[in-house]
Write a protein that holds these residues in place. Structure first.
Motif, PDB file in Angstrom:
ATOM      1  N   CYS A 199       0.847  -1.191   0.000  1.00 34.00           N
ATOM      2  CA  CYS A 199       0.000   0.000   0.000  1.00 34.00           C
ATOM      3  C   CYS A 199       0.890   1.250   0.000  1.00 34.00           C
ATOM      4  O   CYS A 199       1.850   1.326   0.768  1.00 34.00           O
ATOM      5  CB  CYS A 199      -0.881  -0.034   1.255  1.00 34.00           C
ATOM      6  SG  CYS A 199      -1.633   1.545   1.677  1.00 34.00           S
ATOM      7  N   CYS A 202       0.322   3.026   3.857  1.00 29.11           N
ATOM      8  CA  CYS A 202       0.877   2.458   5.099  1.00 29.11           C
ATOM      9  C   CYS A 202       2.066   1.536   4.832  1.00 29.11           C
ATOM     10  O   CYS A 202       2.725   1.097   5.767  1.00 29.11           O
ATOM     11  CB  CYS A 202      -0.214   1.696   5.867  1.00 29.11           C
ATOM     12  SG  CYS A 202      -0.753   0.182   5.024  1.00 29.11           S
ATOM     13  N   CYS A 223      -7.214  -0.702   1.247  1.00 32.02           N
ATOM     14  CA  CYS A 223      -6.105  -1.422   1.880  1.00 32.02           C
ATOM     15  C   CYS A 223      -6.667  -2.168   3.084  1.00 32.02           C
ATOM     16  O   CYS A 223      -7.416  -1.599   3.880  1.00 32.02           O
ATOM     17  CB  CYS A 223      -5.028  -0.436   2.300  1.00 32.02           C
ATOM     18  SG  CYS A 223      -3.769  -1.142   3.389  1.00 32.02           S
ATOM     19  N   CYS A 226      -4.877  -0.266   6.363  1.00 33.62           N
ATOM     20  CA  CYS A 226      -5.148   1.111   6.799  1.00 33.62           C
ATOM     21  C   CYS A 226      -6.466   1.662   6.263  1.00 33.62           C
ATOM     22  O   CYS A 226      -6.917   2.716   6.701  1.00 33.62           O
ATOM     23  CB  CYS A 226      -4.006   2.042   6.385  1.00 33.62           C
ATOM     24  SG  CYS A 226      -3.889   2.300   4.598  1.00 33.62           S
TER      25      CYS A 226
HETATM   26 ZN   LIG Z   1      -2.508   0.778   3.703  1.00 30.29          ZN
END
Ligand SMILES: [Zn+2]
Length: 242
Positions: A199, A202, A223, A226
Motif C-alpha cells: 500500500c 501504510c 487497503c 489502513c
Molecule cells: Zn494501507
C-alpha cells in the motif's frame, strides 16, 4: 484507470492545494506582528534617548540652582565677616566660605560630566532616529507586501474552494463519504497507488486477492491494513521484484 479513482485523485490534489494555501495564509498574521514589533522597538529606542536627554537637562538645572544657592551663601558669609569684630567668628566664616567654594568646584565637575553625557546622548538620539526611520520604512514596505500576498492567497483560496465544490459534486456520494472519512482520520494522502505489492499509504504488503481486484479496476478497493483507497496503474509494479 477507474474513472472514480481519477476523480478522487483530482479532488485529493485540489485538497492539498487548499491546505497549502491555508497554511501560507496562517503565517501572514504572525509575520505582520513580528514586523510591527520591530518598528515599535525602533521607536522605543528614540523615545529612550529623548527621555534621557530630558533627565540630563533637569539634573543640570538642579546643579545650577545648587551653585546659585552656594554663591548666595558665600555673599551672606562675606557680609557677616564685614560686620563681625571677633577674630574667631571671622575665621569660622572664612572656613564656611571655603567649604562653599569647594562644593561649587565639585558641582561644576558634575556639570562638565553631564555635558559630556548630553553630547554622547545627542549622538545616540541621532543614530536611534536614523534606525527608527529605516526600520519603519522597511517594516511598512514588508507589511504592504504581506497584505498583497494575503489578498492574492485569499483570492486563490476562494477559486480553489469553488473548483473543489465542483469536483466533489462529480464524485458519487458513497465514494465521497469514504474519501472524507479517510481524510479526517489519515490526513491528506488517502487515495494511494500500489507499489511493488504494498500500500502506498501504510506500506504494508497487500494480500494477492486485493492486488488482483485492484488490477481489474472495476470497483474501489481499500487497503486491508489502513483502509486507504488503492489504485493501480500500468507503470506501478504490482508485486515485489524477486
Ligand atoms: Zn494501507
Amino acid at each position: 484507470m477507474l474513472e472514480m479513482i481519477e476523480k478522487l485523485l483530482v479532488l485529493q490534489e485540489r485538497d492539498r492545494q487548499i491546505r497549502r494555501v491555508q497554511a501560507e495564509l496562517a503565517h501572514i498574521e504572525p509575520e505582520r506582528q513580528v514586523l510591527k514589533a520591530r518598528a515599535s522597538d525602533a521607536q522605543g529606542g528614540v523615545e529612550r534617548a529623548r527621555q534621557k536627554a530630558k533627565e540630563i537637562e533637569s539634573h543640570r538645572k538642579e546643579l545650577e540652582l545648587e551653585v546659585a544657592a552656594k554663591k548666595q551663601m558665600i555673599d551672606r558669609y562675606a557680609n557677616q565677616q564685614l560686620q563681625t569684630r571677633k577674630n574667631e567668628e571671622y575665621r569660622a566664616l572664612a572656613h564656611e566660605i571655603e567649604m562653599c567654594k569647594e562644593a561649587i568646584f565639585k558641582i561644576e565637575d558634575q556639570e562638565i560630566e553631564l555635558m559630556e553625557q548630553a553630547e554622547a546622548n545627542q549622538k545616540e538620539t541621532v543614530k536611534a532616529a536614523r534606525v527608527e526611520s529605516e526600520t519603519t520604512k522597511l517594516a511598512d514596505d514588508q507589511i504592504a507586501d504581506l497584505t498583497t500576498r494575503e489578498q492574492n492567497l485569499k483570492r486563490e483560496l476562494a477559486e480553489l474552494e469553488a473548483s473543489r465544490e465542483e469536483l466533489a459534486a462529480a464524485v458519487d456520494d458513497s465514494a465521497h463519504a469514504r474519501y472524507d472519512r479517510l481524510i479526517k482520520s489519515k490526513g491528506e494522502n488517502v487515495v494511494v497507488g500500489v507499489q511493488h505489492g504494498v500500500c502506498g499509504g501504510c506500506h504494508m504488503r497487500l494480500p494477492a486477492q486485493i492486488l488482483v481486484t485492484c488490477q481489474a479496476q472495476q470497483e474501489l478497493v481499500s487497503c486491508t491494513n489502513c483502509g486507504r483507497i488503492l489504485y493501480y496503474t500500468r507503470d506501478m509494479a504490482l508485486t515485489v521484484p524477486e
